[in-house]
Design a protein around this motif. Structure first.
Motif, PDB file in Angstrom:
ATOM      1  N   PRO A  31      15.262 -74.673  71.196  1.00 34.72           N
ATOM      2  CA  PRO A  31      15.080 -75.279  72.512  1.00 34.72           C
ATOM      3  C   PRO A  31      16.235 -76.196  72.914  1.00 34.72           C
ATOM      4  CG  PRO A  31      13.660 -76.326  70.885  1.00 34.72           C
ATOM      5  CD  PRO A  31      14.292 -75.152  70.214  1.00 34.72           C
ATOM      6  N   GLN A  32      16.981 -76.693  71.911  1.00 31.50           N
ATOM      7  CA  GLN A  32      18.006 -77.693  72.226  1.00 31.50           C
ATOM      8  C   GLN A  32      19.318 -77.116  72.749  1.00 31.50           C
ATOM      9  OE1 GLN A  32      17.030 -76.544  69.252  1.00 31.50           O
ATOM     10  NE2 GLN A  32      18.198 -77.450  67.580  1.00 31.50           N
ATOM     11  N   PHE A  33      19.409 -75.759  72.843  1.00 28.41           N
ATOM     12  CA  PHE A  33      20.679 -75.171  73.280  1.00 28.41           C
ATOM     13  C   PHE A  33      20.621 -74.650  74.707  1.00 28.41           C
ATOM     14  CE2 PHE A  33      21.462 -75.193  68.763  1.00 28.41           C
ATOM     15  CZ  PHE A  33      22.801 -75.530  68.720  1.00 28.41           C
ATOM     16  N   ASP A  34      21.602 -75.060  75.489  1.00 24.62           N
ATOM     17  CA  ASP A  34      21.696 -74.527  76.851  1.00 24.62           C
ATOM     18  C   ASP A  34      22.043 -73.041  76.783  1.00 24.62           C
ATOM     19  OD1 ASP A  34      21.124 -76.887  77.978  1.00 24.62           O
ATOM     20  OD2 ASP A  34      23.213 -77.450  78.381  1.00 24.62           O
ATOM     21  N   ASP A  35      22.998 -72.730  75.915  1.00 25.74           N
ATOM     22  CA  ASP A  35      23.435 -71.344  75.804  1.00 25.74           C
ATOM     23  C   ASP A  35      23.409 -70.895  74.344  1.00 25.74           C
ATOM     24  OD1 ASP A  35      24.451 -68.853  76.003  1.00 25.74           O
ATOM     25  OD2 ASP A  35      26.480 -69.465  76.564  1.00 25.74           O
ATOM     26  N   PRO A  36      22.249 -70.460  73.890  1.00 24.43           N
ATOM     27  CA  PRO A  36      22.142 -70.067  72.480  1.00 24.43           C
ATOM     28  C   PRO A  36      23.062 -68.888  72.147  1.00 24.43           C
ATOM     29  CG  PRO A  36      20.201 -69.358  73.694  1.00 24.43           C
ATOM     30  CD  PRO A  36      20.995 -70.233  74.618  1.00 24.43           C
ATOM     31  N   PHE A  37      23.514 -68.138  73.162  1.00 22.43           N
ATOM     32  CA  PHE A  37      24.388 -66.990  72.909  1.00 22.43           C
ATOM     33  C   PHE A  37      25.792 -67.421  72.501  1.00 22.43           C
ATOM     34  CE2 PHE A  37      20.939 -65.071  75.174  1.00 22.43           C
ATOM     35  CZ  PHE A  37      20.811 -63.841  74.562  1.00 22.43           C
ATOM     36  N   ALA A  38      26.081 -68.715  72.688  1.00 15.91           N
ATOM     37  CA  ALA A  38      27.396 -69.224  72.305  1.00 15.91           C
ATOM     38  C   ALA A  38      27.464 -69.514  70.806  1.00 15.91           C
ATOM     39  CB  ALA A  38      27.714 -70.490  73.097  1.00 15.91           C
ATOM     40  N   LEU A  39      26.329 -69.368  70.123  1.00 17.10           N
ATOM     41  CA  LEU A  39      26.277 -69.678  68.690  1.00 17.10           C
ATOM     42  C   LEU A  39      26.886 -68.570  67.839  1.00 17.10           C
ATOM     43  CD1 LEU A  39      22.565 -70.872  68.415  1.00 17.10           C
ATOM     44  CD2 LEU A  39      24.602 -72.321  68.278  1.00 17.10           C
ATOM     45  N   ASP A  40      27.396 -68.944  66.672  1.00 19.04           N
ATOM     46  CA  ASP A  40      27.678 -67.920  65.676  1.00 19.04           C
ATOM     47  C   ASP A  40      26.589 -67.996  64.603  1.00 19.04           C
ATOM     48  OD1 ASP A  40      28.299 -69.980  63.974  1.00 19.04           O
ATOM     49  OD2 ASP A  40      30.467 -69.686  64.106  1.00 19.04           O
ATOM     50  N   VAL A  41      26.661 -67.122  63.626  1.00 19.53           N
ATOM     51  CA  VAL A  41      25.558 -67.043  62.668  1.00 19.53           C
ATOM     52  C   VAL A  41      25.385 -68.351  61.880  1.00 19.53           C
ATOM     53  CG1 VAL A  41      24.664 -65.819  60.643  1.00 19.53           C
ATOM     54  CG2 VAL A  41      25.762 -64.536  62.476  1.00 19.53           C
ATOM     55  N   ALA A  42      26.510 -68.928  61.433  1.00 22.51           N
ATOM     56  CA  ALA A  42      26.434 -70.158  60.640  1.00 22.51           C
ATOM     57  C   ALA A  42      25.807 -71.296  61.437  1.00 22.51           C
ATOM     58  CB  ALA A  42      27.832 -70.560  60.166  1.00 22.51           C
ATOM     59  N   LEU A  43      26.214 -71.409  62.706  1.00 20.28           N
ATOM     60  CA  LEU A  43      25.707 -72.481  63.561  1.00 20.28           C
ATOM     61  C   LEU A  43      24.223 -72.249  63.860  1.00 20.28           C
ATOM     62  CD1 LEU A  43      27.157 -74.914  64.749  1.00 20.28           C
ATOM     63  CD2 LEU A  43      27.466 -73.643  66.875  1.00 20.28           C
ATOM     64  N   LEU A  44      23.896 -70.998  64.101  1.00 27.17           N
ATOM     65  CA  LEU A  44      22.497 -70.657  64.347  1.00 27.17           C
ATOM     66  C   LEU A  44      21.667 -71.077  63.135  1.00 27.17           C
ATOM     67  CD1 LEU A  44      20.339 -69.013  66.085  1.00 27.17           C
ATOM     68  CD2 LEU A  44      20.924 -67.050  64.671  1.00 27.17           C
ATOM     69  N   TYR A  45      22.159 -70.679  61.975  1.00 23.68           N
ATOM     70  CA  TYR A  45      21.461 -70.964  60.717  1.00 23.68           C
ATOM     71  C   TYR A  45      21.208 -72.454  60.551  1.00 23.68           C
ATOM     72  CZ  TYR A  45      20.304 -70.644  55.751  1.00 23.68           C
ATOM     73  OH  TYR A  45      19.658 -70.718  54.547  1.00 23.68           O
ATOM     74  N   SER A  46      22.246 -73.248  60.822  1.00 22.52           N
ATOM     75  CA  SER A  46      22.142 -74.692  60.586  1.00 22.52           C
ATOM     76  C   SER A  46      21.118 -75.366  61.499  1.00 22.52           C
ATOM     77  CB  SER A  46      23.519 -75.344  60.752  1.00 22.52           C
ATOM     78  OG  SER A  46      23.894 -75.298  62.113  1.00 22.52           O
ATOM     79  N   HIS A  47      20.797 -74.693  62.593  1.00 23.48           N
ATOM     80  CA  HIS A  47      19.846 -75.313  63.524  1.00 23.48           C
ATOM     81  C   HIS A  47      18.431 -74.762  63.420  1.00 23.48           C
ATOM     82  CE1 HIS A  47      23.591 -76.732  65.372  1.00 23.48           C
ATOM     83  NE2 HIS A  47      22.839 -77.731  65.799  1.00 23.48           N
ATOM     84  N   LEU A  48      18.225 -73.885  62.475  1.00 21.68           N
ATOM     85  CA  LEU A  48      16.904 -73.265  62.395  1.00 21.68           C
ATOM     86  C   LEU A  48      15.957 -74.013  61.469  1.00 21.68           C
ATOM     87  CD1 LEU A  48      17.638 -69.435  62.125  1.00 21.68           C
ATOM     88  CD2 LEU A  48      16.861 -70.706  64.126  1.00 21.68           C
ATOM     89  N   PRO A  49      14.665 -74.008  61.799  1.00 18.82           N
ATOM     90  CA  PRO A  49      13.677 -74.518  60.849  1.00 18.82           C
ATOM     91  C   PRO A  49      13.623 -73.598  59.630  1.00 18.82           C
ATOM     92  CG  PRO A  49      12.604 -73.566  62.794  1.00 18.82           C
ATOM     93  CD  PRO A  49      14.078 -73.579  63.060  1.00 18.82           C
ATOM     94  N   GLU A  50      13.151 -74.140  58.518  1.00 20.73           N
ATOM     95  CA  GLU A  50      13.176 -73.439  57.222  1.00 20.73           C
ATOM     96  C   GLU A  50      12.634 -72.006  57.298  1.00 20.73           C
ATOM     97  OE1 GLU A  50      14.213 -72.782  53.473  1.00 20.73           O
ATOM     98  OE2 GLU A  50      14.748 -74.555  54.651  1.00 20.73           O
ATOM     99  N   VAL A  51      11.494 -71.844  57.934  1.00 28.12           N
ATOM    100  CA  VAL A  51      10.840 -70.537  57.957  1.00 28.12           C
ATOM    101  C   VAL A  51      11.724 -69.484  58.653  1.00 28.12           C
ATOM    102  CG1 VAL A  51       9.491 -71.206  60.004  1.00 28.12           C
ATOM    103  CG2 VAL A  51       8.742 -69.260  58.604  1.00 28.12           C
ATOM    104  N   GLU A  52      12.445 -69.913  59.674  1.00 26.40           N
ATOM    105  CA  GLU A  52      13.284 -68.964  60.404  1.00 26.40           C
ATOM    106  C   GLU A  52      14.601 -68.707  59.668  1.00 26.40           C
ATOM    107  OE1 GLU A  52      13.473 -69.971  64.555  1.00 26.40           O
ATOM    108  OE2 GLU A  52      11.376 -69.397  64.823  1.00 26.40           O
ATOM    109  N   ARG A  53      15.010 -69.682  58.882  1.00 25.30           N
ATOM    110  CA  ARG A  53      16.181 -69.451  58.021  1.00 25.30           C
ATOM    111  C   ARG A  53      15.897 -68.303  57.061  1.00 25.30           C
ATOM    112  NH1 ARG A  53      18.909 -75.199  56.089  1.00 25.30           N
ATOM    113  NH2 ARG A  53      19.168 -76.008  58.200  1.00 25.30           N
TER     114      ARG A  53
END
Lengths: 157, 157
Positions: free
Chosen positions: B49-71
């Motif tokens: 929810p905290q990203f204006d443009d989640p498509f701007a993420l790369d995999v590592a950045l996405l990973y770092s922002h995910l809750p444990e279960v989604e990791r």
């Protein structure tokens, strides 16, 4: 068994179909042994005012009702199919030639099923302005949608 | 040079992608030597929810922002890509694995161009009612439209 044993290569003798032909030929190396060369004649290309349903015609009947100049066009199509057959035979394919009358996408899907081919190789124009206006390329789209076997879609070079 | 030297096989790990995989593997016999295995993660699958443009993420950045279960989900995707790589290596392919974040069709076309592949092998759901309602299969459609290289479209068995 090779996944691509029997190939359907429909052609309207356009430049795009010629591009797709290179790929169809190359499938020989992927284990393809047979090819069905298909040219579909749209009765709408010819002057047949006396028919309620020109799509009910077969090639012989179409031929018999054409004026001399259009018979020549049809004969030329048959010759082009013969030349094409020679190219595929040279590449080591068992070749079957099919010339039918109808809507191209419907005939392609019908022949694919009747012949039990493993793949259809077809050219796709893409998204140029003229193509979108003229709905060129809609044959490939309809074939992709309706065919049950895999379709190798070849783009314009 | 073989027409199918370098293959792009994008997968969402669905049953349909599994069907397409058989064809991708079979291209080895058509002279394919390299395969790029691509899995595209849609950020919309995750809670960000905290990203204006989640498509701007790369995999590592996405990973770092995910809750444990989604990791765990993301890790599982990476493992599945590793298993897939093993299958292609066993068939004699040089394998490259790519995991990206974005819109699947855009990423597939982008990776195809960046990697200079000769063919994309992709599954296509066809025209079932549910598929039409849910717009499943639109990834394949968009790829066929936008890709410059040939696309081998594999239908549901």
């Amino acid at each position: 068994m090779p996944l691509f044993k029997k190939v359907l290569y429909p052609t309207d003798f356009s430049e795009l179909a010629e591009t797709a032909k290179d790929y169809a030929l190359k499938l020989r190396e992927a284990g393809a042994e047979e090819v069905v060369l298909l040219h579909v004649i749209s009765p709408l290309e010819f002057s047949l005012p006396q028919f309620d349903d020109p799509f009910a015609l077969d090639v012989a009947l179409l031929y018999s009702h054409l004026p001399e100049v259009e018979r020549e066009v049809l004969k030329r199509h048959q010759e082009m199919l013969d030349i094409l057959a020679g190219d595929f035979e040279k590449a080591g394919f068992n070749v079957k030639k099919v010339l039918t009358v109808g809507t191209p996408s419907d005939e392609i899907v019908r022949v694919a099923e009747e012949e039990g081919v493993n793949v259809i190789v077809i050219g796709y124009h893409g998204k140029g302005l003229m193509e979108r206006i003229l709905e060129i390329g809609s044959t490939a789209k309809a074939v992709i949608k309706k065919a049950e076997c895999p379709v190798l879609v070849v783009k314009r070079r």
